[in-house]
Scaffold this motif. Structure first.
Motif, PDB file in Angstrom:
ATOM      1  N   GLY A 107       0.731  -1.234  -0.070  1.00  0.00           N
ATOM      2  CA  GLY A 107       0.045   0.016  -0.001  1.00  0.00           C
ATOM      3  C   GLY A 107       0.942   1.264   0.103  1.00  0.00           C
ATOM      4  N   VAL A 108       2.110   1.070  -0.408  1.00  0.00           N
ATOM      5  CA  VAL A 108       2.714   2.421  -0.470  1.00  0.00           C
ATOM      6  C   VAL A 108       3.446   2.639  -1.606  1.00  0.00           C
ATOM      7  CG1 VAL A 108       3.537   2.291   2.007  1.00  0.00           C
ATOM      8  CG2 VAL A 108       4.900   1.104   0.428  1.00  0.00           C
ATOM      9  N   ALA A 109       2.906   2.253  -2.788  1.00  0.00           N
ATOM     10  CA  ALA A 109       2.957   2.619  -4.176  1.00  0.00           C
ATOM     11  C   ALA A 109       1.895   2.752  -4.991  1.00  0.00           C
ATOM     12  CB  ALA A 109       3.861   1.297  -4.894  1.00  0.00           C
ATOM     13  N   ILE A 110       1.808   3.666  -5.966  1.00  0.00           N
ATOM     14  CA  ILE A 110       0.628   3.984  -6.527  1.00  0.00           C
ATOM     15  C   ILE A 110       1.135   4.240  -7.890  1.00  0.00           C
ATOM     16  CG2 ILE A 110      -0.887   5.128  -4.641  1.00  0.00           C
ATOM     17  CD1 ILE A 110       0.225   7.836  -5.736  1.00  0.00           C
ATOM     18  N   ALA A 111      -0.017   4.112  -8.896  1.00  0.00           N
ATOM     19  CA  ALA A 111       0.111   4.226 -10.158  1.00  0.00           C
ATOM     20  C   ALA A 111      -0.810   5.219 -11.035  1.00  0.00           C
ATOM     21  CB  ALA A 111       0.453   2.908 -10.959  1.00  0.00           C
ATOM     22  N   GLY A 112      -0.490   5.609 -12.056  1.00  0.00           N
ATOM     23  CA  GLY A 112      -1.350   6.564 -12.713  1.00  0.00           C
ATOM     24  C   GLY A 112      -1.246   8.022 -12.669  1.00  0.00           C
ATOM     25  N   PHE A 113      -1.441   8.763 -13.662  1.00  0.00           N
ATOM     26  CA  PHE A 113      -1.055  10.126 -13.631  1.00  0.00           C
ATOM     27  C   PHE A 113      -1.672  11.090 -12.545  1.00  0.00           C
ATOM     28  CE2 PHE A 113      -1.609  14.798 -14.914  1.00  0.00           C
ATOM     29  CZ  PHE A 113      -0.338  15.177 -15.269  1.00  0.00           C
ATOM     30  N   GLU A 114      -2.894  11.056 -12.581  1.00  0.00           N
ATOM     31  CA  GLU A 114      -3.644  11.440 -11.399  1.00  0.00           C
ATOM     32  C   GLU A 114      -3.553  11.225 -10.167  1.00  0.00           C
ATOM     33  OE1 GLU A 114      -5.341  14.345 -12.299  1.00  0.00           O
ATOM     34  OE2 GLU A 114      -5.196  14.085 -14.495  1.00  0.00           O
ATOM     35  N   LYS A 115      -3.456  10.115 -10.002  1.00  0.00           N
ATOM     36  CA  LYS A 115      -3.089   9.666  -8.427  1.00  0.00           C
ATOM     37  C   LYS A 115      -1.791  10.106  -7.903  1.00  0.00           C
ATOM     38  CE  LYS A 115      -6.078   5.598  -8.083  1.00  0.00           C
ATOM     39  NZ  LYS A 115      -5.605   3.799  -7.930  1.00  0.00           N
ATOM     40  N   VAL A 116      -0.735   9.952  -8.986  1.00  0.00           N
ATOM     41  CA  VAL A 116       0.555  10.406  -8.589  1.00  0.00           C
ATOM     42  C   VAL A 116       0.738  12.104  -8.408  1.00  0.00           C
ATOM     43  CG1 VAL A 116       2.905  10.491  -9.258  1.00  0.00           C
ATOM     44  CG2 VAL A 116       1.616   8.551  -9.567  1.00  0.00           C
ATOM     45  N   LYS A 117      -0.205  12.493  -9.521  1.00  0.00           N
ATOM     46  CA  LYS A 117       0.126  14.269  -9.276  1.00  0.00           C
ATOM     47  C   LYS A 117      -0.665  14.616  -7.937  1.00  0.00           C
ATOM     48  CE  LYS A 117      -1.734  18.400 -11.750  1.00  0.00           C
ATOM     49  NZ  LYS A 117      -2.470  18.655 -12.839  1.00  0.00           N
ATOM     50  N   GLU A 118      -1.578  14.183  -7.430  1.00  0.00           N
ATOM     51  CA  GLU A 118      -2.463  14.073  -6.270  1.00  0.00           C
ATOM     52  C   GLU A 118      -1.474  14.020  -5.048  1.00  0.00           C
ATOM     53  OE1 GLU A 118      -6.541  13.294  -3.717  1.00  0.00           O
ATOM     54  OE2 GLU A 118      -6.076  12.098  -5.513  1.00  0.00           O
ATOM     55  N   ALA A 119      -0.908  12.723  -5.289  1.00  0.00           N
ATOM     56  CA  ALA A 119       0.081  12.509  -3.934  1.00  0.00           C
ATOM     57  C   ALA A 119       1.132  13.303  -3.914  1.00  0.00           C
ATOM     58  CB  ALA A 119       0.613  11.129  -4.225  1.00  0.00           C
ATOM     59  N   LEU A 120       1.828  13.931  -4.981  1.00  0.00           N
ATOM     60  CA  LEU A 120       2.927  14.930  -5.151  1.00  0.00           C
ATOM     61  C   LEU A 120       2.430  16.326  -4.759  1.00  0.00           C
ATOM     62  CD1 LEU A 120       4.513  14.105  -8.420  1.00  0.00           C
ATOM     63  CD2 LEU A 120       5.272  13.460  -6.343  1.00  0.00           C
ATOM     64  N   ALA A 121       1.332  16.640  -5.021  1.00  0.00           N
ATOM     65  CA  ALA A 121       0.838  17.893  -4.318  1.00  0.00           C
ATOM     66  C   ALA A 121       0.330  17.996  -2.949  1.00  0.00           C
ATOM     67  CB  ALA A 121      -0.580  18.176  -5.106  1.00  0.00           C
ATOM     68  N   LEU A 122      -0.286  16.816  -2.605  1.00  0.00           N
ATOM     69  CA  LEU A 122      -0.391  16.844  -1.225  1.00  0.00           C
ATOM     70  C   LEU A 122       0.889  16.726  -0.465  1.00  0.00           C
ATOM     71  CD1 LEU A 122      -3.605  14.425  -0.977  1.00  0.00           C
ATOM     72  CD2 LEU A 122      -3.473  16.769  -0.592  1.00  0.00           C
ATOM     73  N   ALA A 150       6.705  15.569 -18.191  1.00  0.00           N
ATOM     74  CA  ALA A 150       7.069  16.949 -17.609  1.00  0.00           C
ATOM     75  C   ALA A 150       6.272  17.686 -16.609  1.00  0.00           C
ATOM     76  CB  ALA A 150       7.570  17.810 -19.012  1.00  0.00           C
ATOM     77  N   LYS A 151       4.810  17.076 -16.862  1.00  0.00           N
ATOM     78  CA  LYS A 151       3.893  17.711 -15.779  1.00  0.00           C
ATOM     79  C   LYS A 151       3.804  17.509 -14.520  1.00  0.00           C
ATOM     80  CE  LYS A 151       0.669  18.275 -19.712  1.00  0.00           C
ATOM     81  NZ  LYS A 151      -0.324  17.680 -20.360  1.00  0.00           N
ATOM     82  N   LEU A 152       4.662  16.410 -14.118  1.00  0.00           N
ATOM     83  CA  LEU A 152       4.977  15.798 -12.828  1.00  0.00           C
ATOM     84  C   LEU A 152       6.385  16.218 -12.384  1.00  0.00           C
ATOM     85  CD1 LEU A 152       3.742  12.135 -12.894  1.00  0.00           C
ATOM     86  CD2 LEU A 152       2.575  14.537 -12.252  1.00  0.00           C
ATOM     87  N   TRP A 153       6.561  16.555 -10.997  1.00  0.00           N
ATOM     88  CA  TRP A 153       7.584  16.880 -10.356  1.00  0.00           C
ATOM     89  C   TRP A 153       8.256  16.097  -9.207  1.00  0.00           C
ATOM     90  CZ3 TRP A 153       2.893  18.583 -10.101  1.00  0.00           C
ATOM     91  CH2 TRP A 153       2.374  18.638  -8.704  1.00  0.00           C
ATOM     92  N   THR A 154       9.571  16.293  -8.802  1.00  0.00           N
ATOM     93  CA  THR A 154      10.200  15.612  -7.739  1.00  0.00           C
ATOM     94  C   THR A 154      10.159  16.311  -6.554  1.00  0.00           C
ATOM     95  OG1 THR A 154      11.651  14.539  -9.228  1.00  0.00           O
ATOM     96  CG2 THR A 154      11.985  14.006  -6.851  1.00  0.00           C
ATOM     97  N   PRO A 155       9.265  15.973  -5.520  1.00  0.00           N
ATOM     98  CA  PRO A 155       9.166  17.005  -4.235  1.00  0.00           C
ATOM     99  C   PRO A 155      10.530  16.669  -3.480  1.00  0.00           C
ATOM    100  CG  PRO A 155       7.656  15.130  -4.185  1.00  0.00           C
ATOM    101  CD  PRO A 155       8.501  14.868  -5.394  1.00  0.00           C
TER     102      PRO A 155
END
Length: 213
Positions: A107-122, A150-155
């Motif tokens: 439960g500590v890995a997720i996939a998919g653009f929207e899920k990853v983008k939300e996790a990065l933002a939070l 390129a639309k995702l970033w590394t925290p």
């Protein structure tokens, strides 16, 4: 950890590369052992018995490794199989896929653009819940669209890797293909970082961290 709860810093063990003769952190080298038939065998898990022989996790360096260098390090006659670098790359890729799969099941890995983008933002805003309060790894497929990646970033404090293909990432998540994935901080994510860094060296990729926009 001390009685007061403070963590004790432990220096990482170092090993010498038999090709370059340079000493570096053990995590940055690939371990080999000599098998019963005197063949040099990659020990990706680091658990095989025998004297450890170390080479820097870099394809150019590994391809320079000669029988004589392994023999001197092993202090015995050895056989170096053809395509050793390719075999190391194959095993490392399988290792990273397996670790990401374990993280998914935990439960500590997720996939998919929207899920990853939300996790990065939070995570970036400190609003993540439980394990997802901090993202440790951002994974993006090497053959994925550069525009989409390129639309995702590394925290801050996280690591970015694009050393797996979309098919390999898909295997980790039980899908045909996956382009974007993320791992929350923890022991599994740290292991992925270590092994993915080696795989990146074998695939000769320069995939530095993607900064937040």
């Amino acid at each position: 950890m001390t009685r007061g709860g403070a963590k004790i810093d432990r220096e990482e063990p170092e090993r010498r590369c038999l090709v370059t003769n340079e000493t570096g952190p053990k995590s940055g080298l690939v371990r080999f052992v000599v098998g019963p038939d005197n063949s040099v065998v990659p020990d990706i898990s680091g658990k095989l018995p025998g004297r450890g022989l170390y080479v820097t996790a870099s394809r150019p360096i590994l391809e320079q490794a000669r029988t004589g260098q392994f023999a001197r390090a092993a202090k015995a006659s050895v056989i170096v199989p053809e395509g050793l670098a390719d075999e190391v790359e194959r095993q490392l890729a399988a290792r990273v896929v397996d670790l990401v799969s374990l993280a998914r099941k935990a439960g500590v890995a997720i996939a998919g653009f929207e899920k990853v983008k939300e996790a990065l933002a939070l995570a970036g805003e400190g609003l993540g819940k439980r394990a997802w309060s901090k993202v440790r790894v951002l994974l993006q497929a090497s053959d994925g669209s550069e525009r989409g990646k390129a639309k995702l970033w590394t925290p801050e404090g996280a690591r970015y890797f694009n050393c797996l293909t979309s098919e390999e990432l898909g295997q980790a998540f039980g899908r045909q293909t996956v382009i974007h994935a993320a791992l929350a901080s923890g022991a599994l994510a740290d292991r992925v970082v270590e092994e993915a860094a080696k795989l990146r060296g074998l695939r000769e990729l320069e995939d530095g961290d993607r900064a937040a926009p």
